[in-house]
Design a protein around this motif. Structure first.
Motif, PDB file in Angstrom:
ATOM      1  N   ALA A   1       0.792  -1.235   0.000  1.00  0.00           N
ATOM      2  CA  ALA A   1       0.000   0.000   0.000  1.00  0.00           C
ATOM      3  C   ALA A   1       0.823   1.283   0.000  1.00  0.00           C
ATOM      4  CB  ALA A   1      -0.999   0.010   1.156  1.00  0.00           C
ATOM      5  N   SER A   2       1.918   1.268  -0.750  1.00  0.00           N
ATOM      6  CA  SER A   2       2.634   2.503  -1.072  1.00  0.00           C
ATOM      7  C   SER A   2       3.066   3.266   0.192  1.00  0.00           C
ATOM      8  CB  SER A   2       1.711   3.337  -1.979  1.00  0.00           C
ATOM      9  OG  SER A   2       2.412   4.105  -2.894  1.00  0.00           O
ATOM     10  N   ASP A   3       3.248   4.559   0.073  1.00  0.00           N
ATOM     11  CA  ASP A   3       3.700   5.319   1.249  1.00  0.00           C
ATOM     12  C   ASP A   3       2.634   5.315   2.349  1.00  0.00           C
ATOM     13  OD1 ASP A   3       5.531   7.260   2.604  1.00  0.00           O
ATOM     14  OD2 ASP A   3       3.754   8.518   2.451  1.00  0.00           O
ATOM     15  N   THR A   4       1.371   5.370   1.959  1.00  0.00           N
ATOM     16  CA  THR A   4       0.298   5.364   2.966  1.00  0.00           C
ATOM     17  C   THR A   4       0.397   4.105   3.817  1.00  0.00           C
ATOM     18  OG1 THR A   4      -1.061   6.473   1.303  1.00  0.00           O
ATOM     19  CG2 THR A   4      -2.201   5.656   3.265  1.00  0.00           C
ATOM     20  N   GLY A   5       0.616   2.955   3.154  1.00  0.00           N
ATOM     21  CA  GLY A   5       0.739   1.697   3.890  1.00  0.00           C
ATOM     22  C   GLY A   5       1.945   1.722   4.809  1.00  0.00           C
TER      23      GLY A   5
ATOM     24  N   TYR B   1       8.552   6.017   2.355  1.00  0.00           N
ATOM     25  CA  TYR B   1       8.357   6.590   1.007  1.00  0.00           C
ATOM     26  C   TYR B   1       7.745   5.542   0.093  1.00  0.00           C
ATOM     27  CZ  TYR B   1      12.876   4.342  -0.305  1.00  0.00           C
ATOM     28  OH  TYR B   1      13.907   3.452  -0.541  1.00  0.00           O
ATOM     29  N   SER B   2       7.390   6.004  -1.125  1.00  0.00           N
ATOM     30  CA  SER B   2       6.821   5.045  -2.077  1.00  0.00           C
ATOM     31  C   SER B   2       7.623   5.042  -3.370  1.00  0.00           C
ATOM     32  CB  SER B   2       5.346   5.347  -2.362  1.00  0.00           C
ATOM     33  OG  SER B   2       5.118   6.727  -2.497  1.00  0.00           O
ATOM     34  N   TRP B   3       7.529   3.943  -4.082  1.00  0.00           N
ATOM     35  CA  TRP B   3       8.310   3.820  -5.318  1.00  0.00           C
ATOM     36  C   TRP B   3       7.833   4.779  -6.406  1.00  0.00           C
ATOM     37  CZ3 TRP B   3       8.565  -2.263  -5.692  1.00  0.00           C
ATOM     38  CH2 TRP B   3       9.463  -2.722  -4.718  1.00  0.00           C
ATOM     39  N   GLN B   4       6.578   5.218  -6.300  1.00  0.00           N
ATOM     40  CA  GLN B   4       6.010   6.052  -7.374  1.00  0.00           C
ATOM     41  C   GLN B   4       6.532   7.483  -7.371  1.00  0.00           C
ATOM     42  OE1 GLN B   4       3.409   8.570  -6.697  1.00  0.00           O
ATOM     43  NE2 GLN B   4       2.708   8.074  -4.643  1.00  0.00           N
ATOM     44  N   LYS B   5       7.386   7.851  -6.449  1.00  0.00           N
ATOM     45  CA  LYS B   5       7.790   9.255  -6.362  1.00  0.00           C
ATOM     46  C   LYS B   5       9.114   9.532  -7.100  1.00  0.00           C
ATOM     47  CE  LYS B   5       4.761  11.877  -4.164  1.00  0.00           C
ATOM     48  NZ  LYS B   5       3.563  11.177  -4.509  1.00  0.00           N
ATOM     49  N   ALA B   6      10.144   9.982  -6.359  1.00  0.00           N
ATOM     50  CA  ALA B   6      11.300  10.608  -7.017  1.00  0.00           C
ATOM     51  C   ALA B   6      12.015   9.732  -8.047  1.00  0.00           C
ATOM     52  CB  ALA B   6      12.297  11.094  -5.973  1.00  0.00           C
TER      53      ALA B   6
ATOM     54  N   CYS C   1       8.855  10.134  10.149  1.00  0.00           N
ATOM     55  CA  CYS C   1       8.848  11.103   9.037  1.00  0.00           C
ATOM     56  C   CYS C   1       8.330  10.488   7.741  1.00  0.00           C
ATOM     57  CB  CYS C   1      10.293  11.598   8.850  1.00  0.00           C
ATOM     58  SG  CYS C   1      10.485  12.692   7.456  1.00  0.00           S
ATOM     59  N   ASP C   2       7.273  11.104   7.222  1.00  0.00           N
ATOM     60  CA  ASP C   2       6.794  10.760   5.878  1.00  0.00           C
ATOM     61  C   ASP C   2       7.671  11.550   4.903  1.00  0.00           C
ATOM     62  OD1 ASP C   2       5.528  10.684   3.443  1.00  0.00           O
ATOM     63  OD2 ASP C   2       3.609  11.482   4.150  1.00  0.00           O
ATOM     64  N   ALA C   3       8.549  10.830   4.219  1.00  0.00           N
ATOM     65  CA  ALA C   3       9.520  11.522   3.354  1.00  0.00           C
ATOM     66  C   ALA C   3       9.328  11.137   1.893  1.00  0.00           C
ATOM     67  CB  ALA C   3      10.939  11.192   3.804  1.00  0.00           C
TER      68      ALA C   3
ATOM     69  N   GLY D   1       6.022  18.692   2.089  1.00  0.00           N
ATOM     70  CA  GLY D   1       4.564  18.687   1.860  1.00  0.00           C
ATOM     71  C   GLY D   1       4.307  18.762   0.362  1.00  0.00           C
ATOM     72  N   THR D   2       3.922  17.635  -0.214  1.00  0.00           N
ATOM     73  CA  THR D   2       3.825  17.566  -1.680  1.00  0.00           C
ATOM     74  C   THR D   2       2.754  18.503  -2.228  1.00  0.00           C
ATOM     75  OG1 THR D   2       4.272  15.223  -1.296  1.00  0.00           O
ATOM     76  CG2 THR D   2       3.855  15.876  -3.560  1.00  0.00           C
ATOM     77  N   THR D   3       1.745  18.815  -1.421  1.00  0.00           N
ATOM     78  CA  THR D   3       0.638  19.607  -1.967  1.00  0.00           C
ATOM     79  C   THR D   3       0.828  21.112  -1.749  1.00  0.00           C
ATOM     80  OG1 THR D   3      -0.731  19.452   0.035  1.00  0.00           O
ATOM     81  CG2 THR D   3      -0.941  17.689  -1.575  1.00  0.00           C
TER      82      THR D   3
HETATM   83  C1  LIG Z   1       3.679  13.636   1.506  1.00  0.00           C
HETATM   84  C2  LIG Z   1       2.856  12.478   1.003  1.00  0.00           C
HETATM   85  N1  LIG Z   1       2.429  11.565   1.874  1.00  0.00           N
HETATM   86  C3  LIG Z   1       1.696  10.505   1.455  1.00  0.00           C
HETATM   87  C4  LIG Z   1       1.347  10.337   0.144  1.00  0.00           C
HETATM   88  C5  LIG Z   1       0.557   9.150  -0.273  1.00  0.00           C
HETATM   89  O1  LIG Z   1       1.427   8.358  -1.003  1.00  0.00           O
HETATM   90  P1  LIG Z   1       1.015   6.991  -1.670  1.00  0.00           P
HETATM   91  O2  LIG Z   1      -0.039   7.318  -2.683  1.00  0.00           O
HETATM   92  O3  LIG Z   1       2.291   6.508  -2.267  1.00  0.00           O
HETATM   93  O4  LIG Z   1       0.479   6.117  -0.606  1.00  0.00           O
HETATM   94  C6  LIG Z   1       1.763  11.270  -0.798  1.00  0.00           C
HETATM   95  C7  LIG Z   1       1.382  11.131  -2.208  1.00  0.00           C
HETATM   96  O5  LIG Z   1       1.602  11.980  -3.034  1.00  0.00           O
HETATM   97  C8  LIG Z   1       2.539  12.363  -0.359  1.00  0.00           C
HETATM   98  O6  LIG Z   1       2.977  13.263  -1.236  1.00  0.00           O
END
Ligand SMILES: Cc1ncc(COP(=O)(O)O)c(C=O)c1O
Length: 390
Positions: free
Chosen positions: A75-79, A191-196, A170-172, A147-149
């Motif tokens: 479940a990616s970074d959320t997981g 972190y998740s693989w879908q990012k950097a 830390c959510d990085a 903060g990605t958003t």
């Molecule tokens: C700072 C941050 N936390 C969590 C998430 C959620 O990541 P994921 O969709 O890989 O679970 C994101 C996704 O963009 C994010 O930017």
């Protein structure tokens, strides 16, 4: 009505600027997955080797201290992040920092779902950081590095003491492979693989310091833990989780893609090159912003400006005359123009953020493409003005 800015005649070589899933490395095509162990077990010798390879190569590129542990989660970074919160929190009070959508989401987890009563929330609005000096490191501290958003990141790790009794969690996800992370100041990093690295969306990664492992081994929360979060058997963390024995079944295509990204990172010079590519991309955007009358950074202060998810306000005088609904519509018009021209996809700001633009500037993006894009954005903003008769 003013004249429309001159239309550029060169397009970026790659129009993908999404902040997640992020652009693939230069030159990627699907043949990068040819070696994937499809149709085979992830627990076979070869499957296990591939997963171990992802872990060891990530460890090497990120320069993790030898006593830190790294594992792949569902479940990616959320997981990955929720696995950490659900396993670790409740042993002591919690300080949580939030300044944009994802950080605010972790507050909901901690306060409403986990119901950690002794929680202090330090928040700030889009474009700003909370007061970092208020944080108490005798407590567990939860925060997002970038903060990605909002395109706001913590400036560095100087506000975190080396000597602390709580854990820093830390959510990085949009910082790893792009920003310098002071590992000794961080107890849990996800972190998740879908990012950097531009990997496929699917799996998350969790990194634990020795203090975090100690907490896992010495503390068992009374809450139920879904199987997907269970790291322990007989009250001790399963070491095999850190040797590639995942909790459940990973996609071997995603594993192959993660390996492709890591190979590319090594080939171009490792972490230092990744960091400097992101910094150069931010520099191109900063030069443009300082000259342009159309855009400004959402993050006002330079030292907290992201070099990955770069968030921009539109400040063209005609745009500022619009109400907030019309601003959102105008952003759509601008991004549709760019999409129709096939010069930029997915650069509208996040749905909960102020209407504006967000451009991914991580290492997989070429600086020259960003430079070319800026001309198109100026043109699209001036063209969009016509639709609003201003
Ligand atoms: C700072 C941050 N936390 C969590 C998430 C959620 O990541 P994921 O969709 O890989 O679970 C994101 C996704 O963009 C994010 O930017």
């Amino acid at each position: 009505m003013s004249n429309i800015t001159k239309r550029p005649n060169v397009r970026p070589t790659m129009p993908n600027f999404s902040s997640g899933p992020c652009p693939k490395r230069p030159g990627w095509d699907v043949s990068a997955l040819n070696g994937a162990l499809t149709g085979r077990s992830h627990r076979s010798r070869l499957g296990r080797e591939k997963i171990e390879q992802v872990l060891s190569q990530s460890r090497k590129i990120l320069k993790l201290p030898a006593d830190y542990q790294i594992g792949i989660t569902p479940a990616s970074d959320t997981g990955a992040f929720e696995l950490a919160l659900w396993n670790l929190l409740g042993q002591r009070g919690v300080d949580v920092l939030a300044w944009e959508s994802f950080g605010k989401g972790w507050v909901v987890d901690i306060v409403d779902q986990l119901k950690i009563e002794d929680t202090n929330v330090f928040d700030a609005s889009y474009g700003e950081l909370p007061d970092l000096s208020q944080v108490n490191f005798d407590r567990d501290v939860i925060f997002t590095w970038n903060g990605t958003t909002s395109g706001v990141r913590v400036p560095d790790g100087d506000w975190i003491p080396l000597d602390r009794s709580g854990l820093t969690i830390c959510d990085a996800t949009s910082a790893v492979f792009a920003m310098d992370l002071p590992w000794e100041k961080l107890d849990v990093v996800t972190y998740s693989w879908q990012k950097a690295m531009g990997g496929e969306g699917q799996h998350g990664v969790v990194i634990f310091s020795p203090s975090a492992i100690k907490r896992l081994n010495s503390y068992t929360p009374s809450r139920p833990l879904p199987k997907i979060f269970r790291l322990k058997s007989k009250n001790k963390v399963n070491d095999s989780f850190f040797d590639g024995a995942t909790i459940n079944t990973p996609s071997m295509l995603c594993v192959e893609d993660a390996l492709d990204g890591l190979d590319w990172a090594e080939k171009i010079g490792g972490l230092d090159t990744l960091l400097s590519r992101s910094d150069s991309n931010l520099a191109v955007l900063s030069d443009w912003v300082s000259e342009s009358e159309n855009v400004e950074f959402l993050a006002r202060s330079r030292d907290i400006r992201s070099n990955t998810s770069v968030c921009l306000n539109i400040c063209a005088p005609w745009f500022l005359e619009l109400n907030v609904q019309d601003k959102a519509k105008a952003v759509k018009v601008i991004t549709n123009i760019l999409e129709e021209e096939e010069v930029a996809y997915d650069i509208e700001s996040y749905r909960e953020a102020p209407p504006g633009l967000r451009i991914w500037a991580g290492a997989t993006v070429e600086s020259e493409d960003i430079r070319i894009l800026t001309g198109w954005i100026d043109w699209a903003i001036s063209k969009a003005r016509n639709e609003f008769n201003l």
